[in-house]
Design an enzyme around this catalytic site. Structure first.
Site, PDB file in Angstrom:
ATOM      1  N   ASP A 127      29.355 -25.234 -19.846  1.00 28.25           N
ATOM      2  CA  ASP A 127      27.920 -25.209 -19.568  1.00 28.25           C
ATOM      3  C   ASP A 127      27.717 -25.380 -18.067  1.00 28.25           C
ATOM      4  O   ASP A 127      28.460 -26.115 -17.418  1.00 28.25           O
ATOM      5  CB  ASP A 127      27.181 -26.303 -20.342  1.00 28.25           C
ATOM      6  CG  ASP A 127      25.719 -25.929 -20.555  1.00 28.25           C
ATOM      7  OD1 ASP A 127      25.358 -25.575 -21.693  1.00 28.25           O
ATOM      8  OD2 ASP A 127      24.943 -25.985 -19.570  1.00 28.25           O
ATOM      9  N   THR A 158      18.104 -16.452 -23.626  1.00 28.19           N
ATOM     10  CA  THR A 158      17.405 -15.298 -23.037  1.00 28.19           C
ATOM     11  C   THR A 158      15.910 -15.503 -23.277  1.00 28.19           C
ATOM     12  O   THR A 158      15.352 -14.939 -24.218  1.00 28.19           O
ATOM     13  CB  THR A 158      17.865 -13.971 -23.679  1.00 28.19           C
ATOM     14  OG1 THR A 158      17.944 -14.147 -25.092  1.00 28.19           O
ATOM     15  CG2 THR A 158      19.199 -13.530 -23.153  1.00 28.19           C
ATOM     16  N   LYS A 211      19.235  -7.761 -34.992  1.00 30.48           N
ATOM     17  CA  LYS A 211      18.708  -9.099 -34.664  1.00 30.48           C
ATOM     18  C   LYS A 211      17.218  -9.034 -34.325  1.00 30.48           C
ATOM     19  O   LYS A 211      16.402  -9.814 -34.829  1.00 30.48           O
ATOM     20  CB  LYS A 211      19.497  -9.658 -33.478  1.00 30.48           C
ATOM     21  CG  LYS A 211      18.909 -10.867 -32.826  1.00 30.48           C
ATOM     22  CD  LYS A 211      19.016 -12.068 -33.723  1.00 30.48           C
ATOM     23  CE  LYS A 211      18.196 -13.217 -33.202  1.00 30.48           C
ATOM     24  NZ  LYS A 211      18.415 -14.443 -33.907  1.00 30.48           N
ATOM     25  N   HIS A 264       3.288  -9.232 -57.358  1.00 27.24           N
ATOM     26  CA  HIS A 264       3.675  -7.818 -57.367  1.00 27.24           C
ATOM     27  C   HIS A 264       5.166  -7.751 -57.003  1.00 27.24           C
ATOM     28  O   HIS A 264       5.603  -8.422 -56.068  1.00 27.24           O
ATOM     29  CB  HIS A 264       2.837  -7.068 -56.323  1.00 27.24           C
ATOM     30  CG  HIS A 264       3.053  -5.588 -56.327  1.00 27.24           C
ATOM     31  ND1 HIS A 264       4.236  -5.013 -55.916  1.00 27.24           N
ATOM     32  CD2 HIS A 264       2.239  -4.566 -56.687  1.00 27.24           C
ATOM     33  CE1 HIS A 264       4.144  -3.708 -56.030  1.00 27.24           C
ATOM     34  NE2 HIS A 264       2.937  -3.405 -56.494  1.00 27.24           N
ATOM     35  N   ARG A 285       6.960  -5.801 -55.397  1.00 22.23           N
ATOM     36  CA  ARG A 285       7.392  -5.321 -54.076  1.00 22.23           C
ATOM     37  C   ARG A 285       6.562  -5.901 -52.944  1.00 22.23           C
ATOM     38  O   ARG A 285       6.515  -5.352 -51.854  1.00 22.23           O
ATOM     39  CB  ARG A 285       7.341  -3.783 -54.048  1.00 22.23           C
ATOM     40  CG  ARG A 285       8.476  -3.140 -54.863  1.00 22.23           C
ATOM     41  CD  ARG A 285       8.371  -1.633 -54.956  1.00 22.23           C
ATOM     42  NE  ARG A 285       7.197  -1.188 -55.679  1.00 22.23           N
ATOM     43  CZ  ARG A 285       7.059  -1.231 -57.004  1.00 22.23           C
ATOM     44  NH1 ARG A 285       8.047  -1.697 -57.753  1.00 22.23           N
ATOM     45  NH2 ARG A 285       5.951  -0.814 -57.575  1.00 22.23           N
ATOM     46  N   CYS A 337      12.411 -18.084 -30.915  1.00 24.10           N
ATOM     47  CA  CYS A 337      13.005 -16.854 -31.450  1.00 24.10           C
ATOM     48  C   CYS A 337      11.928 -15.861 -31.850  1.00 24.10           C
ATOM     49  O   CYS A 337      11.756 -14.828 -31.231  1.00 24.10           O
ATOM     50  CB  CYS A 337      13.869 -17.195 -32.662  1.00 24.10           C
ATOM     51  SG  CYS A 337      15.051 -18.487 -32.333  1.00 24.10           S
ATOM     52  N   ARG A 355       9.261 -26.160 -28.676  1.00 26.49           N
ATOM     53  CA  ARG A 355       9.139 -24.937 -27.876  1.00 26.49           C
ATOM     54  C   ARG A 355       8.133 -23.953 -28.470  1.00 26.49           C
ATOM     55  O   ARG A 355       8.172 -23.655 -29.652  1.00 26.49           O
ATOM     56  CB  ARG A 355      10.507 -24.267 -27.725  1.00 26.49           C
ATOM     57  CG  ARG A 355      11.394 -25.045 -26.752  1.00 26.49           C
ATOM     58  CD  ARG A 355      12.771 -24.442 -26.660  1.00 26.49           C
ATOM     59  NE  ARG A 355      13.507 -24.595 -27.898  1.00 26.49           N
ATOM     60  CZ  ARG A 355      14.740 -24.151 -28.076  1.00 26.49           C
ATOM     61  NH1 ARG A 355      15.361 -23.535 -27.114  1.00 26.49           N
ATOM     62  NH2 ARG A 355      15.345 -24.331 -29.222  1.00 26.49           N
TER      63      ARG A 355
HETATM   64  N1  SAJ Z   1       5.796 -19.459 -39.884  1.00 25.06           N
HETATM   65  C1  SAJ Z   1       4.536 -19.186 -40.412  1.00 25.06           C
HETATM   66  N2  SAJ Z   1       4.475 -18.701 -41.688  1.00 25.06           N
HETATM   67  C2  SAJ Z   1       5.589 -18.485 -42.440  1.00 25.06           C
HETATM   68  C3  SAJ Z   1       6.870 -18.753 -41.879  1.00 25.06           C
HETATM   69  C4  SAJ Z   1       6.938 -19.232 -40.591  1.00 25.06           C
HETATM   70  O1  SAJ Z   1       3.495 -19.376 -39.773  1.00 25.06           O
HETATM   71  O2  SAJ Z   1       5.444 -18.064 -43.586  1.00 25.06           O
HETATM   72  C5  SAJ Z   1       5.902 -19.973 -38.507  1.00 25.06           C
HETATM   73  C6  SAJ Z   1       6.554 -21.331 -38.425  1.00 25.06           C
HETATM   74  O3  SAJ Z   1       5.617 -22.354 -38.621  1.00 25.06           O
HETATM   75  C7  SAJ Z   1       7.118 -21.321 -37.011  1.00 25.06           C
HETATM   76  C8  SAJ Z   1       7.485 -19.848 -36.796  1.00 25.06           C
HETATM   77  O4  SAJ Z   1       6.775 -19.124 -37.789  1.00 25.06           O
HETATM   78  O5  SAJ Z   1       6.128 -21.690 -36.073  1.00 25.06           O
HETATM   79  C9  SAJ Z   1       8.963 -19.521 -36.880  1.00 25.06           C
HETATM   80  O6  SAJ Z   1       9.603 -20.282 -37.884  1.00 25.06           O
HETATM   81  P1  SAJ Z   1      10.704 -19.680 -38.884  1.00 25.06           P
HETATM   82  O7  SAJ Z   1      11.152 -20.769 -39.786  1.00 25.06           O
HETATM   83  O8  SAJ Z   1      10.164 -18.460 -39.536  1.00 25.06           O
HETATM   84  O9  SAJ Z   1      11.873 -19.146 -37.957  1.00 25.06           O
HETATM   85  P2  SAJ Z   1      12.751 -19.786 -36.749  1.00 25.06           P
HETATM   86  O10 SAJ Z   1      12.124 -19.320 -35.474  1.00 25.06           O
HETATM   87  O11 SAJ Z   1      12.973 -21.227 -36.897  1.00 25.06           O
HETATM   88  O12 SAJ Z   1      14.148 -19.041 -36.987  1.00 25.06           O
HETATM   89  C10 SAJ Z   1      14.179 -17.615 -36.995  1.00 25.06           C
HETATM   90  C11 SAJ Z   1      14.970 -17.140 -38.228  1.00 25.06           C
HETATM   91  N3  SAJ Z   1      14.777 -15.705 -38.400  1.00 25.06           N
HETATM   92  C12 SAJ Z   1      14.411 -15.177 -39.581  1.00 25.06           C
HETATM   93  O13 SAJ Z   1      14.197 -15.845 -40.579  1.00 25.06           O
HETATM   94  C13 SAJ Z   1      14.299 -13.679 -39.628  1.00 25.06           C
HETATM   95  C14 SAJ Z   1      16.441 -17.464 -38.044  1.00 25.06           C
HETATM   96  O14 SAJ Z   1      17.204 -16.915 -39.123  1.00 25.06           O
HETATM   97  C15 SAJ Z   1      16.953 -16.906 -36.707  1.00 25.06           C
HETATM   98  O15 SAJ Z   1      18.325 -17.207 -36.498  1.00 25.06           O
HETATM   99  C16 SAJ Z   1      16.148 -17.558 -35.611  1.00 25.06           C
HETATM  100  O16 SAJ Z   1      14.775 -17.170 -35.774  1.00 25.06           O
HETATM  101  C17 SAJ Z   1      16.680 -17.098 -34.265  1.00 25.06           C
HETATM  102  O17 SAJ Z   1      17.434 -17.856 -33.632  1.00 25.06           O
HETATM  103  O18 SAJ Z   1      16.418 -15.958 -33.889  1.00 25.06           O
END
Ligand code: SAJ
Length: 427
Positions: A33, A85, A205, A243, A245, A259, A323
């Protein structure tokens, strides 16, 4: 096994667990690091990040002698780049840490080495940006050394399990690079290992997180429509999701973390003229804190002088990560509007929001409050007993931006209850 030594550049949320897991699987790992405080801390077994189980994992790796912490890279069989990043204020990807990491490998690169980029990056970064840097070594990518992109896809809060169990995508600049990547990660990955090319892996990704962002943006827009038309969005989503789908995600006060609220911008930046939907979804989610604030203003008939307990500041439930948190933005906007806001984040008691008073306990947050606002659905908040909450407060207004509180119970405890997206009143 072709790989016995590995150098992991970047010891953050991904690099540190990955380095430790490789070490605990028997590889000799140098964890690098550029932050000297991180290096000094880790050498003493002190962690700079919180993640369930990580301390034990790192300490075991250090104790085994397989993990060494260093300030700069050393020769190894494989190099893994796992540095951040972030996006710049103008939403362009900041690749400076990736570039610096790649440059730091150049003097140590040897024939037959494997280099893997794990950091989330715009499409074509591996072939257009990393290849030319590494070839300054005089070696040719593909001909002399292997190069692959393998995104991390683990969920904060469940990193250690998902690192091992999730499917792992490895995109090589050629087939031999992808195969070399498979051989390396097979040291600990139990999930399926899927091989592809480097640019496809980069897109995979970004597409995963963008898909989630767009889906949440739709849910957030549905919540606004529900408020407008007197519909309870939570009931409507539950019915729609029957539903076979349809799988609509949850509305809320916005999307945070480093992320999902960041990665879609990498696609917009790379091709702005063909990504209007992705850009718009980002803007919907970024404007959702203001929508949550409008709900609170309506519920309280204004903000000036109102006393509010804001529950939760983290970006999502049961983590300490602040964050890009929409909860922080809501609390900040409430204070800016003239409310007296006591904020309480049990996972990060030291968290500060401009204009808000940090509380060190739930009782302290509630003491003066006429309204309690649920901003983060931490389990302890979801399970709150409304009768006890009522006793601790001066007022009786409950505002739920996460759709988690049982309206009947809170109403029975004497609260006037407002729920984001629940335009329909009971009955
Ligand atoms: N959120 C909502 N509604 C939902 C789900 C989430 O408002 O139904 C909000 C959460 O409160 C939060 C944000 O979205 O503020 C993101 O939370 P999250 O749990 O959906 O995802 P992260 O950012 O913690 O992690 C994501 C994941 N990506 C996916 O599920 C596609 C994780 O698998 C990735 O590795 C990570 O991003 C990353 O490092 O990119």
């Amino acid at each position: 096994m072709r790989f016995t030594t590995i150098c992991v550049l970047g010891l953050g949320y991904i690099g540190l667990p990955t380095a430790s897991t490789f070490a605990n699987s028997g590889l000799k790992v140098t964890g690098v690091d550029v932050n000297q405080r991180v290096v000094a801390g880790l050498r003493n077994g002190e962690l700079h990040i919180e993640e369930p189980g990580l301390r034990t994992l790192v300490q075991a790796a250090l104790a085994s002698g397989n993990l060494r912490i260093a300030g700069q890279p050393e020769p190894a069989d494989a190099f893994l780049i796992a540095v951040p990043t972030p996006v710049l204020p103008d939403k362009r990807a900041d690749l400076s840490a990736v570039l610096a990491a790649a440059e730091s490998i150049v003097p140590h690169l040897r024939r037959t080495n494997l280099v893997v980029l794990e950091s989330t990056s715009p499409p074509r970064t591996t072939v257009d940006v990393i290849v030319p840097i590494l070839e300054r070594s005089g070696l040719r990518a593909g001909a002399d050394f292997h190069l692959a992109y393998s995104p991390e896809r683990v969920l904060p809060g469940q990193i250690l399990r998902e690192l091992v169990e999730n499917a792992r995508v490895i995109g090589g600049i050629d087939r031999a690079s992808a195969e070399a990547g498979r051989e390396l990660y097979a040291a600990f990955v139990r999930g399926e290992i899927v091989l592809t090319d480097a640019t496809t892996a980069e897109m995979v990704k970004l597409m995963e997180n963008t898909y989630r962002d767009v889906n949440i943006a739709a849910a957030n827009e549905f919540s606004r429509l529900a408020d407008r038309f007197g519909v309870d969005v939570w009931e409507a989503i539950a019915i729609a999701n029957r539903h076979p789908r349809v799988d609509i995600l949850r509305p809320g006060p916005g999307v945070g973390g480093h992320c999902i609220s960041v990665d879609p911008w990498f696609l917009v930046e790379a091709a702005p003229e063909i990504t209007p939907l992705i850009r718009q979804a980002r803007m919907v989610n970024d404007s959702q804190p203001a929508h949550a604030v409008r709900l609170i203003v309506t519920a309280l008939g204004g903000l000036r002088g109102r006393t509010i307990a804001a529950l939760g500041l983290a970006y999502k439930p049961d983590v300490d990560d602040l964050r890009e948190s929409p909860a922080i933005e809501v609390a900040r906007l409430l204070a800016e509007g003239g409310a007296r806001v006591a904020s309480f984040e049990p996972f990060a008691l030291a968290a500060r929001v401009p204009g808000c008073t940090p509380a060190d306990s739930l009782d302290a947050a509630l003491r003066q409050a006429e309204a309690v606002v649920l901003l983060v659905d931490h389990r302890a908040f979801v399970e709150l007993d409304p009768v006890s909450v009522a006793k601790a407060m001066t007022g009786r207004v409950a505002i739920d931006t996460r759709g988690r509180w049982d309206r009947r119970r809170w109403t029975a405890a004497g609260f006037e209850v407002h729920v984001l997206g629940a335009g329909k009143r009971d009955g």
